[in-house]
Design a protein around this motif. Sequence first.
Motif, PDB file in Angstrom:
ATOM      1  N   UNK A  13       3.849  18.049 -13.433  1.00  0.00           N
ATOM      2  CA  UNK A  13       3.969  18.211 -14.886  1.00  0.00           C
ATOM      3  C   UNK A  13       3.211  17.110 -15.624  1.00  0.00           C
ATOM      4  N   UNK A  14       3.228  15.899 -15.068  1.00  0.00           N
ATOM      5  CA  UNK A  14       2.455  14.811 -15.672  1.00  0.00           C
ATOM      6  C   UNK A  14       0.964  15.146 -15.644  1.00  0.00           C
ATOM      7  N   UNK A  15       0.472  15.665 -14.523  1.00  0.00           N
ATOM      8  CA  UNK A  15      -0.942  16.020 -14.403  1.00  0.00           C
ATOM      9  C   UNK A  15      -1.324  17.126 -15.384  1.00  0.00           C
ATOM     10  N   UNK A  16      -0.371  18.000 -15.691  1.00  0.00           N
ATOM     11  CA  UNK A  16      -0.628  19.088 -16.645  1.00  0.00           C
ATOM     12  C   UNK A  16      -0.488  18.634 -18.095  1.00  0.00           C
ATOM     13  N   UNK A  17       0.017  17.412 -18.306  1.00  0.00           N
ATOM     14  CA  UNK A  17       0.207  16.908 -19.658  1.00  0.00           C
ATOM     15  C   UNK A  17       1.413  17.493 -20.356  1.00  0.00           C
ATOM     16  N   UNK A  18       2.425  17.899 -19.575  1.00  0.00           N
ATOM     17  CA  UNK A  18       3.624  18.518 -20.130  1.00  0.00           C
ATOM     18  C   UNK A  18       4.770  17.507 -20.119  1.00  0.00           C
ATOM     19  N   UNK A  19       5.377  17.285 -21.283  1.00  0.00           N
ATOM     20  CA  UNK A  19       6.536  16.400 -21.363  1.00  0.00           C
ATOM     21  C   UNK A  19       7.808  17.166 -20.997  1.00  0.00           C
ATOM     22  N   UNK A  20       8.749  16.452 -20.471  1.00  0.00           N
ATOM     23  CA  UNK A  20      10.027  17.040 -20.057  1.00  0.00           C
ATOM     24  C   UNK A  20      11.074  16.678 -21.100  1.00  0.00           C
ATOM     25  N   UNK A  21      11.623  17.679 -21.759  1.00  0.00           N
ATOM     26  CA  UNK A  21      12.615  17.433 -22.801  1.00  0.00           C
ATOM     27  C   UNK A  21      13.956  17.025 -22.200  1.00  0.00           C
ATOM     28  N   UNK A  22      14.351  17.696 -21.119  1.00  0.00           N
ATOM     29  CA  UNK A  22      15.558  17.315 -20.401  1.00  0.00           C
ATOM     30  C   UNK A  22      15.425  17.756 -18.956  1.00  0.00           C
ATOM     31  N   UNK A  23      16.193  17.114 -18.069  1.00  0.00           N
ATOM     32  CA  UNK A  23      16.134  17.447 -16.647  1.00  0.00           C
ATOM     33  C   UNK A  23      17.491  17.189 -16.018  1.00  0.00           C
ATOM     34  N   UNK A  24      17.801  17.943 -14.967  1.00  0.00           N
ATOM     35  CA  UNK A  24      19.035  17.724 -14.229  1.00  0.00           C
ATOM     36  C   UNK A  24      18.876  18.237 -12.796  1.00  0.00           C
ATOM     37  N   UNK A  25      19.641  17.643 -11.900  1.00  0.00           N
ATOM     38  CA  UNK A  25      19.684  18.064 -10.505  1.00  0.00           C
ATOM     39  C   UNK A  25      21.130  18.367 -10.162  1.00  0.00           C
ATOM     40  N   UNK A  26      21.345  19.439  -9.417  1.00  0.00           N
ATOM     41  CA  UNK A  26      22.705  19.759  -8.997  1.00  0.00           C
ATOM     42  C   UNK A  26      22.706  20.698  -7.811  1.00  0.00           C
ATOM     43  N   UNK A  27      23.882  20.975  -7.302  1.00  0.00           N
ATOM     44  CA  UNK A  27      24.050  21.889  -6.169  1.00  0.00           C
ATOM     45  C   UNK A  27      24.590  23.236  -6.669  1.00  0.00           C
ATOM     46  N   UNK A  28      24.182  24.304  -5.998  1.00  0.00           N
ATOM     47  CA  UNK A  28      24.584  25.659  -6.394  1.00  0.00           C
ATOM     48  C   UNK A  28      24.756  26.489  -5.128  1.00  0.00           C
ATOM     49  N   UNK A  29      25.844  27.233  -5.025  1.00  0.00           N
ATOM     50  CA  UNK A  29      26.113  28.068  -3.854  1.00  0.00           C
ATOM     51  C   UNK A  29      25.732  29.512  -4.146  1.00  0.00           C
ATOM     52  N   UNK A  30      24.936  30.086  -3.248  1.00  0.00           N
ATOM     53  CA  UNK A  30      24.513  31.476  -3.382  1.00  0.00           C
ATOM     54  C   UNK A  30      24.104  31.995  -2.017  1.00  0.00           C
ATOM     55  N   UNK A  31      24.405  33.265  -1.754  1.00  0.00           N
ATOM     56  CA  UNK A  31      24.024  33.902  -0.489  1.00  0.00           C
ATOM     57  C   UNK A  31      24.562  33.124   0.712  1.00  0.00           C
ATOM     58  N   UNK A  32      25.808  32.659   0.596  1.00  0.00           N
ATOM     59  CA  UNK A  32      26.500  31.965   1.689  1.00  0.00           C
ATOM     60  C   UNK A  32      25.798  30.680   2.127  1.00  0.00           C
ATOM     61  N   UNK A  33      25.068  30.055   1.216  1.00  0.00           N
ATOM     62  CA  UNK A  33      24.463  28.780   1.536  1.00  0.00           C
ATOM     63  C   UNK A  33      24.373  27.935   0.275  1.00  0.00           C
ATOM     64  N   UNK A  34      24.193  26.637   0.471  1.00  0.00           N
ATOM     65  CA  UNK A  34      24.104  25.727  -0.666  1.00  0.00           C
ATOM     66  C   UNK A  34      22.643  25.424  -0.971  1.00  0.00           C
ATOM     67  N   UNK A  35      22.338  25.374  -2.253  1.00  0.00           N
ATOM     68  CA  UNK A  35      20.989  25.095  -2.722  1.00  0.00           C
ATOM     69  C   UNK A  35      21.002  23.849  -3.600  1.00  0.00           C
ATOM     70  N   UNK A  36      19.889  23.142  -3.581  1.00  0.00           N
ATOM     71  CA  UNK A  36      19.681  22.062  -4.536  1.00  0.00           C
ATOM     72  C   UNK A  36      18.783  22.619  -5.625  1.00  0.00           C
TER      73      UNK A  36
END
Length: 420
Positions: free
Chosen positions: A363-386
Amino acid sequence: MGVPSDDAVLIQKGNKQGEPHVITVNCPDKHGLGCDICHIILDFGLYIAKGDVSTDGIWCYMVFWVVPHSSSPVVRWPSLKNRLQSLCPSCSVTFYLNDQPSNSPASPVYLLKFFCLDRKGLLHDVTQVLCELELTIQKVKVTTTPDGRVLDLFFITDNMELLHTEERQHHLCKQLDAVLGDSCISCKLRLAGPEYDCHHGISSLSPAVAEELFLFVLSDKETRSQALSSDMTKLKKANVVVDNSLSPAHTLLQIHCVDHKSLLYDILRTLKDCNIKIAFGRFSPNSKGYRDLDLFIQQKDGKKFVDPEKQNGLCSRLKVEMLHPLRVIIANRGPDTELLVANPVELSGKGRPRVFYDVTLALKALGICIFSAEIGRYSSSDREWEVYRFLLDENCGFQLSSTLARNQIVDRVRRMLMGW
């Protein structure tokens, strides 16, 4: 009995610039050790050019030829050796008497909180400092205020286990100050409290977004933002062949697939999660953009894979994990444009290394600013995703409502993540 622990990992540097460094691991074996080693190699921004693995189930010998990836300007080789040695089981007699070492306590989580003026590339510059100091980002919450300031909450752990010392904390603050400069209003570091648990999950995803993000496999007719660009359609093809004729005790798994920087890690983490034992493996060098991998494997009970249904299930799982280890889409979140990246979490709970680093760099290389960001875990299809979520600033060179612009952003982010 065994070798001294200091000799369990050896790193031989290339004779001249551009030549691979050779990492040799010679230690007692344990389930998933090869995967864990590849995880750390990937975390240090290294690309595995080729590799050899062999084990008798008690002792293992692994050799990896690695080169720094272009997006990784700094590699701390002594720290890499220390991290790899920490993975190796004890080489003493005690190991043979009890090959189930006790789990080490979890590293303490610290909250790094800073408030500063916003600018393009700020989030990646901070992330790069944390990566170079071997600080792992567990969670993050980034918010931009209407007056152009940014409040960043980084929940981090220290791979060197030294962040409790004043010297380590001072060094971190000094490095951040060099990046933030006069734009920094305040910067604080402390042990994380209950707020860490509050930020552990991800805010709810709409059913449509979740369905697209966690598709088990992408069809050739896929037209949404996750579809591959025309010059990357070959990535939807991989050959996985099972052969039981060459060994009386092991099944030979032959893999032919388009190369990417985490290919060996994705294969080994899949086999680790499926409780599959590897007796011998050879990871051949890149040839015209493709890789070949030969693995002699056994099931958890020490038997070969002779059941056609199990063979087909393993081959299908490997193809999905090799071809689409990361999911990247752009969606609308109310009036805003949101970039989402997801990757499966290992059964051990480990997330994938350097995802946040690579996305923010793209995103930095594209010149795009990030207004907000978050990381979390989510369960779907019997597995955990980041799941990584980025609200993109509309004030950039891209018309974010344009399908063409969105596809360009997704394509650039995916290429950075895959190392193309």
